[in-house]
Scaffold this motif. Structure first.
Motif, PDB file in Angstrom:
ATOM      1  N   GLU A  46       0.837  -1.199   0.000  1.00  0.00           N
ATOM      2  CA  GLU A  46       0.000   0.000   0.000  1.00  0.00           C
ATOM      3  C   GLU A  46       0.871   1.248   0.000  1.00  0.00           C
ATOM      4  N   GLY A  47       0.629   2.158  -0.934  1.00  0.00           N
ATOM      5  CA  GLY A  47       1.305   3.428  -0.921  1.00  0.00           C
ATOM      6  C   GLY A  47       0.673   4.337   0.104  1.00  0.00           C
ATOM      7  N   ILE A  48       1.482   4.977   0.966  1.00  0.00           N
ATOM      8  CA  ILE A  48       0.923   5.789   2.036  1.00  0.00           C
ATOM      9  C   ILE A  48       1.315   7.250   1.963  1.00  0.00           C
ATOM     10  N   ALA A  49       2.433   7.588   1.335  1.00  0.00           N
ATOM     11  CA  ALA A  49       2.849   8.990   1.286  1.00  0.00           C
ATOM     12  C   ALA A  49       3.804   9.196   0.121  1.00  0.00           C
ATOM     13  N   ALA A  50       3.750  10.394  -0.452  1.00  0.00           N
ATOM     14  CA  ALA A  50       4.640  10.753  -1.549  1.00  0.00           C
ATOM     15  C   ALA A  50       5.098  12.186  -1.369  1.00  0.00           C
ATOM     16  N   ILE A  51       6.264  12.490  -1.952  1.00  0.00           N
ATOM     17  CA  ILE A  51       6.831  13.827  -1.798  1.00  0.00           C
ATOM     18  C   ILE A  51       7.511  14.238  -3.094  1.00  0.00           C
ATOM     19  N   SER A  52       7.429  15.525  -3.407  1.00  0.00           N
ATOM     20  CA  SER A  52       8.037  16.069  -4.613  1.00  0.00           C
ATOM     21  C   SER A  52       9.550  16.176  -4.449  1.00  0.00           C
ATOM     22  N   THR A  53      10.214  16.566  -5.526  1.00  0.00           N
ATOM     23  CA  THR A  53      11.676  16.628  -5.503  1.00  0.00           C
ATOM     24  C   THR A  53      12.203  17.635  -4.480  1.00  0.00           C
ATOM     25  N   THR A  54      11.487  18.739  -4.322  1.00  0.00           N
ATOM     26  CA  THR A  54      11.945  19.765  -3.377  1.00  0.00           C
ATOM     27  C   THR A  54      11.335  19.612  -1.993  1.00  0.00           C
ATOM     28  N   GLY A  55      10.339  18.770  -1.867  1.00  0.00           N
ATOM     29  CA  GLY A  55       9.682  18.556  -0.580  1.00  0.00           C
ATOM     30  C   GLY A  55       8.516  19.480  -0.313  1.00  0.00           C
ATOM     31  N   ASP A  56       8.173  20.342  -1.260  1.00  0.00           N
ATOM     32  CA  ASP A  56       7.118  21.313  -0.993  1.00  0.00           C
ATOM     33  C   ASP A  56       5.736  20.812  -1.373  1.00  0.00           C
ATOM     34  N   ASN A  57       5.671  19.610  -1.907  1.00  0.00           N
ATOM     35  CA  ASN A  57       4.386  19.026  -2.281  1.00  0.00           C
ATOM     36  C   ASN A  57       4.338  17.604  -1.746  1.00  0.00           C
ATOM     37  N   THR A  58       3.330  17.314  -0.919  1.00  0.00           N
ATOM     38  CA  THR A  58       3.198  15.985  -0.327  1.00  0.00           C
ATOM     39  C   THR A  58       1.769  15.482  -0.479  1.00  0.00           C
ATOM     40  N   ARG A  59       1.626  14.174  -0.489  1.00  0.00           N
ATOM     41  CA  ARG A  59       0.320  13.538  -0.566  1.00  0.00           C
ATOM     42  C   ARG A  59       0.310  12.333   0.368  1.00  0.00           C
ATOM     43  N   TYR A  60      -0.900  12.038   0.916  1.00  0.00           N
ATOM     44  CA  TYR A  60      -1.039  10.933   1.857  1.00  0.00           C
ATOM     45  C   TYR A  60      -2.297  10.128   1.559  1.00  0.00           C
ATOM     46  N   VAL A  61      -2.237   8.869   1.881  1.00  0.00           N
ATOM     47  CA  VAL A  61      -3.448   8.059   1.848  1.00  0.00           C
ATOM     48  C   VAL A  61      -4.307   8.480   3.056  1.00  0.00           C
ATOM     49  N   ASN A  62      -5.608   8.366   2.932  1.00  0.00           N
ATOM     50  CA  ASN A  62      -6.505   8.875   3.979  1.00  0.00           C
ATOM     51  C   ASN A  62      -6.236   8.259   5.347  1.00  0.00           C
ATOM     52  N   SER A  63      -5.835   7.013   5.385  1.00  0.00           N
ATOM     53  CA  SER A  63      -5.682   6.318   6.670  1.00  0.00           C
ATOM     54  C   SER A  63      -4.545   6.874   7.528  1.00  0.00           C
ATOM     55  N   VAL A  64      -3.619   7.622   6.924  1.00  0.00           N
ATOM     56  CA  VAL A  64      -2.497   8.165   7.706  1.00  0.00           C
ATOM     57  C   VAL A  64      -2.494   9.691   7.720  1.00  0.00           C
ATOM     58  N   LYS A  65      -3.378  10.294   6.963  1.00  0.00           N
ATOM     59  CA  LYS A  65      -3.406  11.755   6.864  1.00  0.00           C
ATOM     60  C   LYS A  65      -3.633  12.370   8.240  1.00  0.00           C
ATOM     61  N   GLY A  66      -2.809  13.366   8.585  1.00  0.00           N
ATOM     62  CA  GLY A  66      -2.910  14.014   9.887  1.00  0.00           C
ATOM     63  C   GLY A  66      -2.095  13.347  10.976  1.00  0.00           C
ATOM     64  N   ARG A  67      -1.634  12.123  10.725  1.00  0.00           N
ATOM     65  CA  ARG A  67      -0.812  11.403  11.717  1.00  0.00           C
ATOM     66  C   ARG A  67       0.627  11.215  11.249  1.00  0.00           C
ATOM     67  N   PHE A  68       0.816  11.017   9.954  1.00  0.00           N
ATOM     68  CA  PHE A  68       2.146  10.781   9.386  1.00  0.00           C
ATOM     69  C   PHE A  68       2.603  12.007   8.602  1.00  0.00           C
ATOM     70  N   THR A  69       3.934  12.252   8.608  1.00  0.00           N
ATOM     71  CA  THR A  69       4.509  13.360   7.852  1.00  0.00           C
ATOM     72  C   THR A  69       5.717  12.870   7.076  1.00  0.00           C
ATOM     73  N   ILE A  70       5.668  13.049   5.766  1.00  0.00           N
ATOM     74  CA  ILE A  70       6.800  12.696   4.913  1.00  0.00           C
ATOM     75  C   ILE A  70       7.653  13.936   4.683  1.00  0.00           C
ATOM     76  N   SER A  71       8.965  13.756   4.683  1.00  0.00           N
ATOM     77  CA  SER A  71       9.883  14.869   4.419  1.00  0.00           C
ATOM     78  C   SER A  71      11.163  14.301   3.817  1.00  0.00           C
ATOM     79  N   ARG A  72      12.019  15.185   3.357  1.00  0.00           N
ATOM     80  CA  ARG A  72      13.279  14.736   2.763  1.00  0.00           C
ATOM     81  C   ARG A  72      14.370  15.760   3.013  1.00  0.00           C
TER      82      ARG A  72
END
Length: 126
Positions: A46-72
């Motif tokens: 299951e894909g849960i989070a994605a991030i753009s090359t610069t880190g300024d754009n992120t997406r999450y699956v609903n089940s983790v939104k608000g609890r998980f944070t992706i960064s780079r």
């Protein structure tokens, strides 16, 4: 040769936190969007989070939104996943992957990704 390795998994109680890391080698890191995935026993990846090359754009699956944070951190070729408010259903093997093309990051299907690392196990006890 592309290589990615995850770390930071462990065992926590419900409501606890963990931060996962994924270090990459073998490609120009800041040219690629990245993602986090998880796979529980007997279930599909299951894909849960994605991030753009610069880190300024992120997406999450609903089940983790608000609890998980992706960064780079592109200076360290490292991807992170901060996980707060962990629940027993978050029990999984977590892995990172490199996205083929950035495009619509909200499409978290594994088909858009390659080069998964071996993973790091997260266990949440109730």
């Amino acid at each position: 040769q592309v290589y990615q390795r995850e770390s930071g998994g462990g065992s926590v109680e419900t409501g606890g936190s963990l931060t996962l890391s994924c270090t990459s080698t073998g490609f120009i890191y800041n040219n690629y969007c990245m993602g986090w995935f998880r796979q529980a026993p007997g279930k599909e990846r299951e894909g849960i989070a994605a991030i753009s090359t610069t880190g300024d754009n992120t997406r999450y699956v609903n089940s983790v939104k608000g609890r998980f944070t992706i960064s780079r951190d592109n200076s360290k070729n490292t991807l992170y996943l901060r996980m707060d408010g962990l629940k027993p259903e978050d029990f999984s093997m977590y892995s990172c992957a490199r996205r083929l093309h950035c495009g619509d990051l909200s499409r978290l299907t594994p088909d858009f990704y390659r080069y998964w690392g071996p993973g790091t196990q997260v266990t949440v006890s109730s």
